[in-house]
Structures are given as structure tokens and as C-alpha cells.
Design an enzyme around this catalytic site. Sequence first.
Site, PDB file in Angstrom:
ATOM      1  N   ASP A 275       0.918  -1.299  -0.130  1.00  0.00           N
ATOM      2  CA  ASP A 275      -0.011   0.233   0.423  1.00  0.00           C
ATOM      3  C   ASP A 275       0.676   1.627   0.401  1.00  0.00           C
ATOM      4  O   ASP A 275       1.771   0.788   0.093  1.00  0.00           O
ATOM      5  CB  ASP A 275      -1.161   0.265   1.518  1.00  0.00           C
ATOM      6  CG  ASP A 275      -0.658  -0.656   1.955  1.00  0.00           C
ATOM      7  OD1 ASP A 275       1.031  -0.189   2.743  1.00  0.00           O
ATOM      8  OD2 ASP A 275      -0.635  -0.920   3.323  1.00  0.00           O
TER       9      ASP A 275
ATOM     10  N   ASP B  75       1.146   4.746   2.001  1.00  0.00           N
ATOM     11  CA  ASP B  75       1.133   5.818   2.810  1.00  0.00           C
ATOM     12  C   ASP B  75       1.831   7.488   2.234  1.00  0.00           C
ATOM     13  O   ASP B  75       2.920   7.428   2.540  1.00  0.00           O
ATOM     14  CB  ASP B  75       1.966   5.242   4.420  1.00  0.00           C
ATOM     15  CG  ASP B  75       0.779   4.011   4.324  1.00  0.00           C
ATOM     16  OD1 ASP B  75      -0.211   3.726   3.996  1.00  0.00           O
ATOM     17  OD2 ASP B  75       1.820   2.786   5.144  1.00  0.00           O
TER      18      ASP B  75
ATOM     19  N   ASP C  41      10.806   3.262  13.174  1.00  0.00           N
ATOM     20  CA  ASP C  41      12.048   1.916  13.126  1.00  0.00           C
ATOM     21  C   ASP C  41      13.252   1.988  12.783  1.00  0.00           C
ATOM     22  O   ASP C  41      13.759   2.308  13.418  1.00  0.00           O
ATOM     23  CB  ASP C  41      10.752   0.742  13.624  1.00  0.00           C
ATOM     24  CG  ASP C  41      10.447   0.452  11.942  1.00  0.00           C
ATOM     25  OD1 ASP C  41      10.907   1.625  10.906  1.00  0.00           O
ATOM     26  OD2 ASP C  41       9.405  -0.427  12.539  1.00  0.00           O
TER      27      ASP C  41
HETATM   28  P1  ATP Z   1       4.759  -4.241   5.342  1.00  0.00           P
HETATM   29  O1  ATP Z   1       5.197  -4.458   3.750  1.00  0.00           O
HETATM   30  O2  ATP Z   1       5.323  -4.664   6.209  1.00  0.00           O
HETATM   31  O3  ATP Z   1       3.071  -2.783   5.329  1.00  0.00           O
HETATM   32  P2  ATP Z   1       5.698  -0.914   6.377  1.00  0.00           P
HETATM   33  O4  ATP Z   1       7.138  -0.787   6.120  1.00  0.00           O
HETATM   34  O5  ATP Z   1       4.762  -0.536   5.674  1.00  0.00           O
HETATM   35  O6  ATP Z   1       5.171  -1.925   6.262  1.00  0.00           O
HETATM   36  P3  ATP Z   1       3.597  -0.363   8.141  1.00  0.00           P
HETATM   37  O7  ATP Z   1       3.879  -1.504   9.639  1.00  0.00           O
HETATM   38  O8  ATP Z   1       2.238  -0.914   7.739  1.00  0.00           O
HETATM   39  O9  ATP Z   1       4.886  -1.521   7.867  1.00  0.00           O
HETATM   40  O10 ATP Z   1       3.842   0.612   8.896  1.00  0.00           O
HETATM   41  C1  ATP Z   1       4.668   2.386   7.942  1.00  0.00           C
HETATM   42  C2  ATP Z   1       5.735   2.536   8.910  1.00  0.00           C
HETATM   43  O11 ATP Z   1       5.322   2.707  10.034  1.00  0.00           O
HETATM   44  C3  ATP Z   1       7.225   1.617   8.678  1.00  0.00           C
HETATM   45  O12 ATP Z   1       7.308   1.363   7.480  1.00  0.00           O
HETATM   46  C4  ATP Z   1       7.965   2.569   9.612  1.00  0.00           C
HETATM   47  O13 ATP Z   1       8.119   3.310   8.950  1.00  0.00           O
HETATM   48  C5  ATP Z   1       6.432   2.830  10.841  1.00  0.00           C
HETATM   49  N1  ATP Z   1       6.673   2.116  11.238  1.00  0.00           N
HETATM   50  C6  ATP Z   1       5.443   0.941  11.736  1.00  0.00           C
HETATM   51  N2  ATP Z   1       5.410   0.382  12.783  1.00  0.00           N
HETATM   52  C7  ATP Z   1       6.583   1.348  13.706  1.00  0.00           C
HETATM   53  C8  ATP Z   1       7.127   0.986  14.968  1.00  0.00           C
HETATM   54  N3  ATP Z   1       6.477  -0.303  16.222  1.00  0.00           N
HETATM   55  N4  ATP Z   1       7.693   1.862  15.685  1.00  0.00           N
HETATM   56  C9  ATP Z   1       8.488   3.156  14.517  1.00  0.00           C
HETATM   57  N5  ATP Z   1       7.483   3.308  13.540  1.00  0.00           N
HETATM   58  C10 ATP Z   1       7.400   2.215  12.684  1.00  0.00           C
HETATM   59 MG    MG Z   2       2.330  -1.288   5.656  1.00  0.00          MG
END
Ligand code: ATP
Ligand code: MG
Length: 420
Positions: free
Chosen positions: A59, A61, A128
Site C-alpha cells: 500500500d 502511505d 523504526d
Molecule cells: P509492511 O510491508 O509490512 O506493511 P511497512 O514498513 O509498511 O511494512 P507498517 O507496519 O505498514 O510497515 O508501518 C508503516 C511505517 O510506519 C513503517 O515503514 C515505519 O516507518 C513506521 N512504523 C511502523 N511500526 C512502527 C514502530 N513500531 N515503531 C516505529 N515506527 C514504526
Molecule cells: Mg505498510
Amino acid sequence: MSETPIEPRVVEAFHYGITPERISAHARQVVGRLQDAGYTAHLVGGCIRDLALGHAPKDFDVVTEARPEEIRLVFRNARLIGRRFRLAHVQFGREIIEVATYRAAPTADGGDGDNVFGTIDEDARRRDFTINALYYDPVEGLIRDYVGGLADLEARVLRVIGDPEERFREDPVRMLRAVRFAVRLQFQLAQHDDRLLARLGPLLHDIPPARLFEEVLKLFQAGNAVANYQALCEHHLFGVLFPPSAPYVGRDHRDKSVLMHALASTDQRITESKPVTPAFLFAALLWDPVHEAAMALIADGVAPAEAWQRVADETLQAQLKIIAVPKRFSVPMREIWALQSRFDRRGGRQAFRFLESKRFRAAYDFLGLRAQAGGADEALFDWWTRFQEVDDKERQAMVETLNEQPEKRKRRRRRSRRSR
Ligand code: ATP
Ligand code: MG
């Protein structure tokens, strides 16, 4: 966090293969409209990381300096959601673009989880991992990197932003995310201390069990279950998540356990786009302790039905304190366990009745795993496989033959065991 602002490294996105066409048209539109309204806006997080690595993002963001109420004024199709962190969902037919306001890390004193808006560089630093904190502006075609994420992408290193121990203590779920991303992207974990995750692992017990349930599904139902399991074991996190199964961890390296077969079969099903269910997954995750304890009770003379129920109650009681498996999964999960002994009872109408029951299929699939792992009679599994395939007349014949030769079956089994 009131540190001095950091200047980003700014590079042309096409160097990383990122071009506006690879972004969802709606996400581009959202960024464009926010910028037209006078706000800075970027795509951020997993989508930029995945695009730079050549993967298809799940997705897109968007983050912006506009506050939630301001975002709503820009889009008629925006809805504000979330109580702790208010953000906007902009809806385009079936696609929803999530738009968040730049946030700073919550302060140690007043940070009760309310919105703490911040600058873009603060927003980068509260994320993170460095590779999850890259900002892409599709209008200018630029990537802004505040924390060294591009260098880490190139070196294939998963690096916590800031001090790893501090950041893991602040949110222990980041440890599970570290394992998951390292496995999925095949990146090295950048840590000064190899034992850091093992040492901080028990902090996961402070996490709300419902959140851990979601994280466990991401670990085990997204195509990398086997590799994630191995990585969790390596960092001593598996036993923290599944205390009843902790004593069995070392034994799994023979690749022979029901759990390993279940994880491998889950990965296979995901590859084939077949459905997977948490009931089956959790039945396998806890099978070793449940099976052993039930067998011990039965050997002590407890009736099988009661033994399974008691063991399931005790095991789930311990497990649910840590991971909240919703009832709609824990109920069928208990049935999968308890029904394992029903496969032995095939006489009269028993086999017919079992075949018609709602849980037959899941229990049968589980028996298959056990047979593969060497924990159930393969002949029994084959019998049930055939019983499903043939018509009613032949089923009747199968049951009748069974009645005629109970002795023969036993003898054959004994002989083959001795000859191994
Ligand atoms: P995925 O493909 O698994 O969705 P993602 O990186 O998009 O990976 P998300 O959980 O959707 O992960 O989170 C979006 C963003 O928010 C991450 O890329 C990160 O920058 C931030 N983020 C998410 N969870 C945390 C956390 N626990 N602590 C700090 N930042 C976080
Ligand atoms: Mg994500």
C-alpha cells in the site's frame, strides 16, 4: 525530542528505480493536491523501501505537514480515524490512501499517546528502521533521507534508528519487526550486540496480547513462516511468544516436527494463493506440548475426551495471556486437537458421521501433517484420503473390510516398525 533539525540527503528517485508511474495514481493525486494547497507531502515507509528493492508495495502511505483537520478540508472524500493518532483515510473507490501528519516521538513525560505533531525530520527519527524512513516526493522526483536509509538499502542492512536498546525498550514489537524485515528482505541486522534481542525478548510480555496476535500472523501467514520461525528461535524470541512450546524448540532442527511441516505447508499455500487459517496455524504452534500432555494423561487412565479438554484448557490459559487468539480461531483449534483421536474409530457409521462433520477437513489436514512428521500412522491417513475420494458403496466396503481384518493390520504395523 527537541534535537537540532537534520538536513536530509536529497537524491533523484530514478537512481533507485522509483518513478511516479510506479506509485498508485491515487497516492500521487493525494500528494499533488496537498502540495497545491501549500503543504509539503511525501510518500513514506514500506512502499518506498519496497519499490527501491524492486518489490511491489502493499500500500502507499502519505505523510504531510497538514494537520488532520486541514487534510479533511483538502479532500471531500477524507475521513478522520484513530483516537490515539488521528489520521485521514482518503477513499477512491476500493483504494484507501492513508494520510498522516508528521509526528515527533512521544516525550517521556507527557507522552500519553496523544498526537505529538512534529517536523519531517522528527517524523523520520521516530520511525523504526532507517530503510523505513525514506521520503519520496513524486512531483519533484526526489527522495529525502534523514537517517541514512539509502546507504543501508544499498548495503542491505536493517538498522534501528537511534540506540537499538532504547528503541526496542520503547516498543518491544520492533524486535519482531526486525526479525520479519530481515527475513523478508534478506537484510543483515545491524546491531552491536548479537544477544540484544535475546536479552530484551521478555519485554514482549508487556505488549497487549491483541497486538501480538496481529504480529504473529504477519510472521507466520505471509509466506516466510519457516524462515521467521528459525530466526525467532535463533534470537530466543519464539519461546517468549509461545511458552508452552519453548521446551520443544531444540528438537525441531530435525525438520521433523508437526510444527515445521505446518509452517512449510503454510508457506506453500501462500505461494499458491490458497487460504490459510490461524486456527490451523495455532493448533500446530502448540501441538507438541498439548499432544505430549494429553498422551500422558491418557496413559494415566484419564478418558481421552477429558484429557484433551483439560490439556487444551491449561495450555490455552497460559498462551492467551501473551497472544490473544480470538475465540473464532481458538474454538476450531481445540477441535482440531481433540478430533485427532477420532480417526481411529471407523467402525459402523462412525467414519461416515465424522466425514460429514464440519471440522473434518481441518482435522484431516492436521492428521496429514502428523503423518508426514512421522507422528501418525500413514496407512490410517491414506485410508481417510481414499474414504473421501470413493463413492458411498465403496465406502461401505472399506468399513466392512476393516471389520474383517483388525488383526492383520496390527501385525503388519508391528512388523514394519521392527524392520526399520
Ligand atoms: P509492511 O510491508 O509490512 O506493511 P511497512 O514498513 O509498511 O511494512 P507498517 O507496519 O505498514 O510497515 O508501518 C508503516 C511505517 O510506519 C513503517 O515503514 C515505519 O516507518 C513506521 N512504523 C511502523 N511500526 C512502527 C514502530 N513500531 N515503531 C516505529 N515506527 C514504526
Ligand atoms: Mg505498510
